[in-house]
Design an enzyme around this catalytic site. Structure first.
Site, short mmCIF file in Angstrom:
data_model
loop_
_atom_site.label_atom_id
_atom_site.label_comp_id
_atom_site.label_asym_id
_atom_site.label_seq_id
_atom_site.Cartn_x
_atom_site.Cartn_y
_atom_site.Cartn_z
NE ARG A 1 1.67 -2.22 12.52
CZ ARG A 1 1.50 -3.27 11.42
NH1 ARG A 1 3.24 -3.89 11.02
NH2 ARG A 1 1.24 -2.78 9.81
CG ASN B 1 8.43 -11.50 10.77
OD1 ASN B 1 7.53 -11.44 11.67
ND2 ASN B 1 8.92 -10.32 11.05
NE ARG C 1 3.76 -6.70 4.88
CZ ARG C 1 3.69 -7.15 5.24
NH1 ARG C 1 5.40 -7.77 5.53
NH2 ARG C 1 2.70 -7.13 6.38
CB ALA D 1 -0.55 -11.69 9.59
CE1 TYR E 1 6.01 -4.65 9.02
CE2 TYR E 1 4.72 -4.31 7.11
CZ TYR E 1 4.91 -4.42 8.48
OH TYR E 1 3.86 -5.80 8.83
CD GLU F 1 6.50 -13.27 18.20
OE1 GLU F 1 6.11 -14.45 19.93
OE2 GLU F 1 5.26 -12.89 18.64
N PRO G 1 4.27 -15.22 5.49
CG PRO G 1 2.23 -15.26 6.67
CD PRO G 1 3.49 -16.09 7.30
CG ASN G 2 1.58 -10.77 3.14
OD1 ASN G 2 1.99 -11.21 1.90
ND2 ASN G 2 0.85 -11.09 4.02
CG HIS H 1 6.80 -9.17 15.53
ND1 HIS H 1 6.47 -9.85 14.51
CD2 HIS H 1 7.00 -10.04 17.01
CE1 HIS H 1 5.75 -11.24 15.46
NE2 HIS H 1 5.50 -11.74 16.34
C1 DQA Z 1 5.43 -8.03 11.31
C2 DQA Z 1 4.12 -7.28 12.20
C3 DQA Z 1 2.93 -8.60 11.84
O1 DQA Z 1 2.09 -7.50 12.31
C4 DQA Z 1 1.86 -8.18 10.42
O2 DQA Z 1 1.10 -9.28 9.75
C5 DQA Z 1 3.72 -8.44 9.43
C6 DQA Z 1 5.10 -8.06 9.88
C7 DQA Z 1 6.17 -7.58 11.71
O3 DQA Z 1 7.63 -7.80 11.61
O4 DQA Z 1 6.13 -5.95 12.22
O5 DQA Z 1 3.81 -9.01 8.13
O6 DQA Z 1 4.82 -9.78 11.90
#
Ligand code: DQA
Length: 138
Positions: free
Chosen positions: A105, A72, A18, A75, A23, A96, A10-11, A98
């Site tokens: 954070r 990735n 964003r 959240a 990011y 995994e 998501p996102n 990020h």
């Molecule tokens: C993320 C870190 C997560 O906490 C966050 O919700 C994201 C992006 C990252 O790539 O740093 O959407 O996965």
């Protein structure tokens, strides 16, 4: 040729738009194009979804035939027992990743339900986290 799926949750469709200070300002499509050029000896695919169930369906779809998944989960990393179970259920190794260093954070980002079932975790290197994960499959 090894088949690797890069799977974004998501996102992450809004990368480049964003929260740029966290990011960065590059869109994922742009970055993924560069990755494909660089790793032309791999069959690299990309899929993104904002829905937990769709991410799980995708893991099931590729998880018995592909050589690796770079995930990735956004959240959902911090909330989803269901994605953790899907990773455990499949044969394909999952890494995994990020973009941000989640440990610098908010406290709610410090725990991942997924890490235990993943082959490894790479975080905090910006978009380069994806490339480092792909390298590990070569
Ligand atoms: C993320 C870190 C997560 O906490 C966050 O919700 C994201 C992006 C990252 O790539 O740093 O959407 O996965």
């Amino acid at each position: 040729m090894k088949k690797i799926l890069v799977l974004n949750g998501p996102n992450l469709n809004l990368l480049g738009v964003r929260e740029k200070s966290i990011y960065g300002d590059q869109s994922f499509d742009q970055y993924f194009g560069d990755l494909k050029n660089k790793y032309d000896t791999l069959e690299l695919e990309y899929f993104q979804s904002n829905s937990e169930g769709t991410i799980i369906d995708k893991l099931h779809e590729v998880g018995f035939s592909y050589d690796g998944v770079v995930l990735n989960a956004g959240a959902y990393t911090h909330t989803s027992v269901a994605i953790a179970d899907a990773i455990a259920a499949i044969n394909t190794p999952v890494i995994e990743v990020h973009i941000s260093n989640v440990h610098q954070r908010e406290a709610f980002r410090h725990h991942s339900y997924l890490s235990k079932n993943c082959k490894g975790v790479i975080l905090g290197f910006g978009l380069d986290s994806y490339r480092l994960a792909i390298e590990s499959f070569i």
